[in-house]
Design an enzyme around this catalytic site. Structure first.
Site, PDB file in Angstrom:
ATOM      1  N   LEU A 193       0.832  -1.201   0.000  1.00  0.00           N
ATOM      2  CA  LEU A 193       0.000   0.000   0.000  1.00  0.00           C
ATOM      3  C   LEU A 193       0.871   1.257   0.000  1.00  0.00           C
ATOM      4  O   LEU A 193       2.043   1.216   0.395  1.00  0.00           O
ATOM      5  CB  LEU A 193      -0.931  -0.028   1.218  1.00  0.00           C
ATOM      6  CG  LEU A 193      -1.894  -1.231   1.244  1.00  0.00           C
ATOM      7  CD1 LEU A 193      -2.513  -1.415   2.625  1.00  0.00           C
ATOM      8  CD2 LEU A 193      -2.981  -1.065   0.186  1.00  0.00           C
ATOM      9  N   LYS A 208       7.420  11.067  -0.678  1.00  0.00           N
ATOM     10  CA  LYS A 208       6.790  10.443   0.502  1.00  0.00           C
ATOM     11  C   LYS A 208       7.802   9.605   1.264  1.00  0.00           C
ATOM     12  O   LYS A 208       7.915   9.693   2.486  1.00  0.00           O
ATOM     13  CB  LYS A 208       5.599   9.592   0.051  1.00  0.00           C
ATOM     14  CG  LYS A 208       4.832   8.915   1.195  1.00  0.00           C
ATOM     15  CD  LYS A 208       5.348   7.521   1.541  1.00  0.00           C
ATOM     16  CE  LYS A 208       5.129   6.523   0.420  1.00  0.00           C
ATOM     17  NZ  LYS A 208       5.561   5.159   0.840  1.00  0.00           N
ATOM     18  N   LYS A 220      15.254  -0.480   4.374  1.00  0.00           N
ATOM     19  CA  LYS A 220      14.689   0.150   3.181  1.00  0.00           C
ATOM     20  C   LYS A 220      14.945   1.657   3.182  1.00  0.00           C
ATOM     21  O   LYS A 220      15.256   2.254   2.145  1.00  0.00           O
ATOM     22  CB  LYS A 220      13.186  -0.135   3.093  1.00  0.00           C
ATOM     23  CG  LYS A 220      12.477   0.561   1.913  1.00  0.00           C
ATOM     24  CD  LYS A 220      13.042   0.130   0.568  1.00  0.00           C
ATOM     25  CE  LYS A 220      12.488   0.945  -0.595  1.00  0.00           C
ATOM     26  NZ  LYS A 220      11.034   0.787  -0.789  1.00  0.00           N
TER      27      LYS A 220
END
Length: 294
Positions: free
Chosen positions: A64, A236, A167
């Protein structure tokens, strides 16, 4: 094993497709009906809702776009946990270590794995993406064959959020590589060097990086700026990185520079801009014509 997959976007769709036939049954769900239909055509079943995934599945994967959406999709009314408790929840989104820790705390009877990925849409389709996994090693081993079907998984540690932290480190290095490559290339072009020859030399020299190796040859040199990752999503991720680093009291001045470049890219190119369009912003600042054909 009944497996559920929630989120069939540009990355989630190809990853889910690679799980078809790798488990007893694969149920999928997405807000976009056409995305679900595409996976059903490949032999999966439409779950109908996120709650249905949690009620019917042993393992649920999520892919998502933002931490807020992940949290709502898992813990919210009508979410994965609303009607049931899968044994394993594996979040493939880039949602940050703080959310990973919160999910593990809120769901003590569920093995929560955070498993963000890197490698782009092409890698998701080919099954070559890197998958960075945090959480219980026993849960990692239980779904290892599923992760192997999607890419190249590495268990980063038992601590919830270990995969997300890895990440964010990867994102920092990748984003800085784009920014500094844009700066170096703009300087060289301003001084009269041929950009294609510059990339050729960099890729056989110590300046080689992920941007010179694939992003410039594929999307910047041909001036297509279509590498396949939105600048909005990159921003983001970069903001998430900066927020997490601030909470950990680790200054990231280069990360802030990249965030500024991305903000300016979106202002210049619009919300649909590819993150490689950072090069245009840097070129324009250097007095070059960013709209040139080559």
């Amino acid at each position: 094993m009944i497996v559920g997959f929630l989120g069939l976007g540009r990355m989630g769709g190809p990853m889910a497709a690679r799980l078809a036939g790798k488990c007893d049954n694969l149920l999928v769900h997405d807000m976009a009906d056409e995305a679900v239909a595409a996976l059903v055509a490949e032999g999966t079943q439409a779950a109908g809702s996120a709650a249905a995934l949690g009620r019917q599945c042993d393992v649920v994967f999520t892919s998502l776009p933002t931490p807020q959406i992940v949290e709502e999709a898992v813990l919210g009314k009508g979410g994965v946990m609303a009607q049931g408790r899968p044994r394993i929840l594996c979040d493939l989104s880039t949602s940050g270590p703080q959310l990973a820790a919160r999910l593990a705390q809120e769901l003590p009877d569920v093995a929560c794995l955070d498993a963000p990925v890197s490698g782009g849409i092409a890698g998701a389709k080919a099954g070559t993406i890197s998958i960075m996994v945090g959480g219980l090693g026993s849960a990692f081993e239980e779904i290892r064959t599923l992760l192997d079907a999607m890419g190249k998984p590495t268990h980063m540690g038992e601590t919830p959020g270990a995969g997300q932290t890895m990440k964010l480190v990867n994102n920092l290095l990748g984003a800085v590589a784009i920014g500094v490559t844009a700066e170096g290339m703009a300087f060289g072009i301003k001084q009269g060097l041929d950009p294609a020859r510059m990339i050729e030399v960099l890729n056989q020299s110590t300046g080689i990086n992920s941007a010179t190796r694939d992003k410039w040859p594929r999307a910047v040199l041909p001036r297509t700026f279509d590498f396949g990752f939105a600048a909005a999503l990159s921003l983001k991720d970069t903001r998430l990185l900066l927020d997490e680093a601030e909470a950990a009291e680790v200054p990231l001045p280069m990360g802030k520079i990249v965030a500024d470049y991305l903000e300016r890219t979106l202002e210049r190119e619009g919300r649909d801009a590819d993150f490689t369009a950072i090069a245009k912003v840097v070129e324009e600042a250097a007095g070059l014509d960013p709209e040139r054909n080559s």
